[in-house]
Design an enzyme around this catalytic site. Sequence first.
Site, mmCIF file in Angstrom:
data_model
loop_
_atom_site.group_PDB
_atom_site.id
_atom_site.type_symbol
_atom_site.label_atom_id
_atom_site.label_comp_id
_atom_site.label_asym_id
_atom_site.label_seq_id
_atom_site.Cartn_x
_atom_site.Cartn_y
_atom_site.Cartn_z
ATOM 1 N N LYS A 30 -79.745 4.089 61.778
ATOM 2 C CA LYS A 30 -80.311 4.359 60.445
ATOM 3 C C LYS A 30 -81.135 3.167 59.964
ATOM 4 O O LYS A 30 -82.128 3.300 59.272
ATOM 5 C CB LYS A 30 -79.161 4.657 59.462
ATOM 6 C CG LYS A 30 -79.632 5.129 58.097
ATOM 7 C CD LYS A 30 -78.485 5.617 57.236
ATOM 8 C CE LYS A 30 -79.032 6.093 55.879
ATOM 9 N NZ LYS A 30 -77.935 6.364 54.941
ATOM 10 N N LYS A 49 -80.574 -6.166 68.432
ATOM 11 C CA LYS A 49 -80.627 -5.179 67.353
ATOM 12 C C LYS A 49 -81.535 -5.740 66.265
ATOM 13 O O LYS A 49 -81.327 -6.865 65.802
ATOM 14 C CB LYS A 49 -79.211 -4.936 66.810
ATOM 15 C CG LYS A 49 -79.090 -3.781 65.835
ATOM 16 C CD LYS A 49 -77.616 -3.482 65.558
ATOM 17 C CE LYS A 49 -77.388 -2.290 64.682
ATOM 18 N NZ LYS A 49 -75.931 -2.001 64.511
ATOM 19 N N TYR A 99 -74.896 -6.752 76.220
ATOM 20 C CA TYR A 99 -75.557 -5.569 76.770
ATOM 21 C C TYR A 99 -74.536 -4.754 77.558
ATOM 22 O O TYR A 99 -73.858 -5.289 78.445
ATOM 23 C CB TYR A 99 -76.729 -5.967 77.683
ATOM 24 C CG TYR A 99 -77.423 -4.778 78.310
ATOM 25 C CD1 TYR A 99 -77.472 -4.609 79.690
ATOM 26 C CD2 TYR A 99 -78.005 -3.789 77.515
ATOM 27 C CE1 TYR A 99 -78.091 -3.510 80.256
ATOM 28 C CE2 TYR A 99 -78.626 -2.681 78.073
ATOM 29 C CZ TYR A 99 -78.662 -2.548 79.447
ATOM 30 O OH TYR A 99 -79.272 -1.443 79.992
ATOM 31 N N ASP A 143 -64.848 3.554 61.751
ATOM 32 C CA ASP A 143 -65.894 4.504 62.189
ATOM 33 C C ASP A 143 -65.850 4.678 63.697
ATOM 34 O O ASP A 143 -66.889 4.689 64.366
ATOM 35 C CB ASP A 143 -67.276 3.981 61.737
ATOM 36 C CG ASP A 143 -68.357 5.045 61.899
ATOM 37 O OD1 ASP A 143 -69.548 4.670 62.002
ATOM 38 O OD2 ASP A 143 -68.005 6.250 61.958
ATOM 39 N N LYS A 145 -65.914 6.583 66.825
ATOM 40 C CA LYS A 145 -66.300 7.925 67.275
ATOM 41 C C LYS A 145 -67.029 7.752 68.600
ATOM 42 O O LYS A 145 -67.501 6.648 68.923
ATOM 43 C CB LYS A 145 -67.203 8.600 66.232
ATOM 44 C CG LYS A 145 -68.434 7.801 65.855
ATOM 45 C CD LYS A 145 -69.172 8.412 64.681
ATOM 46 C CE LYS A 145 -70.376 7.547 64.296
ATOM 47 N NZ LYS A 145 -71.031 8.028 63.076
ATOM 48 N N ASN A 148 -70.063 5.610 68.965
ATOM 49 C CA ASN A 148 -69.979 4.150 68.797
ATOM 50 C C ASN A 148 -69.242 3.483 69.944
ATOM 51 O O ASN A 148 -68.845 2.318 69.842
ATOM 52 C CB ASN A 148 -69.250 3.806 67.482
ATOM 53 C CG ASN A 148 -70.158 4.023 66.287
ATOM 54 O OD1 ASN A 148 -71.365 4.146 66.449
ATOM 55 N ND2 ASN A 148 -69.582 4.117 65.118
ATOM 56 N N ASP A 161 -70.830 -1.302 66.912
ATOM 57 C CA ASP A 161 -71.191 -0.896 65.554
ATOM 58 C C ASP A 161 -70.064 -1.044 64.541
ATOM 59 O O ASP A 161 -69.387 -0.084 64.189
ATOM 60 C CB ASP A 161 -71.674 0.565 65.540
ATOM 61 C CG ASP A 161 -72.424 0.859 64.235
ATOM 62 O OD1 ASP A 161 -72.647 2.016 63.922
ATOM 63 O OD2 ASP A 161 -72.745 -0.113 63.522
ATOM 64 N N THR A 178 -38.627 -8.353 47.401
ATOM 65 C CA THR A 178 -38.183 -7.058 47.906
ATOM 66 C C THR A 178 -39.249 -5.977 47.762
ATOM 67 O O THR A 178 -40.138 -6.074 46.930
ATOM 68 C CB THR A 178 -36.929 -6.601 47.114
ATOM 69 O OG1 THR A 178 -36.603 -5.278 47.550
ATOM 70 C CG2 THR A 178 -37.221 -6.589 45.605
HETATM 71 C C1 LIG Z 1 -79.496 1.219 67.422
HETATM 72 C C2 LIG Z 1 -78.745 1.948 68.424
HETATM 73 C C3 LIG Z 1 -77.369 2.187 67.870
HETATM 74 C C4 LIG Z 1 -77.229 2.907 66.680
HETATM 75 C C5 LIG Z 1 -75.948 3.131 66.150
HETATM 76 C C6 LIG Z 1 -74.805 2.660 66.794
HETATM 77 C C7 LIG Z 1 -74.958 1.927 67.983
HETATM 78 C C8 LIG Z 1 -73.726 1.421 68.676
HETATM 79 C C9 LIG Z 1 -73.397 2.302 69.828
HETATM 80 C C10 LIG Z 1 -76.227 1.684 68.507
HETATM 81 N N1 LIG Z 1 -76.382 0.994 69.746
HETATM 82 C C11 LIG Z 1 -76.138 -0.342 69.847
HETATM 83 O O1 LIG Z 1 -75.910 -1.041 68.865
HETATM 84 N N2 LIG Z 1 -76.141 -0.859 71.149
HETATM 85 C C12 LIG Z 1 -75.729 -2.129 71.467
HETATM 86 C C13 LIG Z 1 -75.800 -2.246 72.823
HETATM 87 C C14 LIG Z 1 -76.291 -1.047 73.358
HETATM 88 C C15 LIG Z 1 -76.495 -0.206 72.303
HETATM 89 C C16 LIG Z 1 -76.296 -1.212 74.758
HETATM 90 N N3 LIG Z 1 -76.665 -0.390 75.762
HETATM 91 C C17 LIG Z 1 -77.248 0.836 75.601
HETATM 92 O O2 LIG Z 1 -77.495 1.368 74.519
HETATM 93 C C18 LIG Z 1 -77.594 1.579 76.855
HETATM 94 C C19 LIG Z 1 -77.986 2.908 76.734
HETATM 95 C C20 LIG Z 1 -78.297 3.650 77.893
HETATM 96 C C21 LIG Z 1 -78.215 3.054 79.152
HETATM 97 N N4 LIG Z 1 -78.573 3.782 80.314
HETATM 98 C C22 LIG Z 1 -78.687 5.232 80.148
HETATM 99 C C23 LIG Z 1 -79.283 5.873 81.385
HETATM 100 N N5 LIG Z 1 -78.552 5.502 82.598
HETATM 101 C C24 LIG Z 1 -79.120 6.150 83.777
HETATM 102 C C25 LIG Z 1 -78.543 4.042 82.762
HETATM 103 C C26 LIG Z 1 -77.921 3.353 81.549
HETATM 104 C C27 LIG Z 1 -77.823 1.720 79.256
HETATM 105 C C28 LIG Z 1 -77.508 0.989 78.109
HETATM 106 N N6 LIG Z 1 -75.831 -2.461 74.985
HETATM 107 N N7 LIG Z 1 -75.525 -3.080 73.837
#
Ligand SMILES: CCc1cccc(CC)c1NC(=O)n1cc2c(c1)/C(=N\C(=O)c1ccc(N3CCN(C)CC3)cc1)N=N2
Length: 282
Positions: A30, A49, A99, A143, A145, A148, A161, A178
Amino acid sequence: MAENKNKSEPRQRGWSIADFEIGKPLGRGKFGRVYVAREAKSKYIVALKVIFKEQIDKYNIHHQLKREMEIQTSLSHPNILRLYGWFHDEQRVFMILEYAHGGELFKELRKCGYLSEKKAATYVASLANALAYCHEKDVIHRDIKPENLLLDHEGRLKIADFGWSVQSRSKRHTMCGTLDYLAPEMVENKAHDYAVDNWTLGILCYEFLYGAPPFEAESQRDTFRRIVNVDLTFPSTPPVSAEAKNLITRATFGQGFFKEAVSSEDLGAPMDNQECKSNGQL
Ligand SMILES: CCc1cccc(CC)c1NC(=O)n1cc2c(c1)/C(=N\C(=O)c1ccc(N3CCN(C)CC3)cc1)N=N2
């Protein structure tokens, strides 16, 4: 995270965008986007990010973002995505995140439909360990889910997140003397602080095993009604063990169980009056 060649020397200056080679976008939330990036000197791969300050102002999320960064930098656990640091420029705030090479767990779930009990158990155990660690540090994620949850290169679950996490008020909850004279809502309040994450463990376990959350319904109103009534049913397929159903039941129905079972250690050991006076806290 990258360190100077000379290990003993702390980094002389903060990070800047010039320290990183930006790769492909990984997703957008968002308030900002996440890119894979490489720290130029060490070649260390991170996720960067990026949040625009005008978005922070527009949605007035300064406190939420500050809390997210303070909490996530303070956590170091194999199942919690690391926040190595952060920096900002005129227009943007940058968070240097671990990552996760394996991507988003919910995409794996949607692809398979549902998970084997072995894989579901591994993920639930990782979640339980990470949440127990958070709760020991008085942090509630609130949160949890599938969206995340990320996977690293070894398929290990990482909670990401912390945007909705809070530092529980448990310090002020440490009971003086108590519990006998405390109102139920006070006694339950502390216990419920953590129960929100524990409840989610049961919901996620159900979703891992059946491919959909237990209280899904046509409308939000119906979902709400099913949750408050704990209207929990187990489909006949896929076959799920009695032990798994028991865990889900206790994590959801367990709310009642949890309330009755609340004991003093759940509420922070009572302090004797002397300590209370010095802390001046309830
Ligand atoms: C801004 C994006 C967002 C919004 C809301 C919540 C969240 C947390 C999950 C996030 N992401 C976030 O913060 N993220 C922090 C992160 C992160 C996301 C991340 N990796 C990936 O997102 C990712 C996605 C697909 C991927 N491939 C997909 C296809 N495959 C064949 C090979 C591997 C490999 C890595 N590493 N640290």
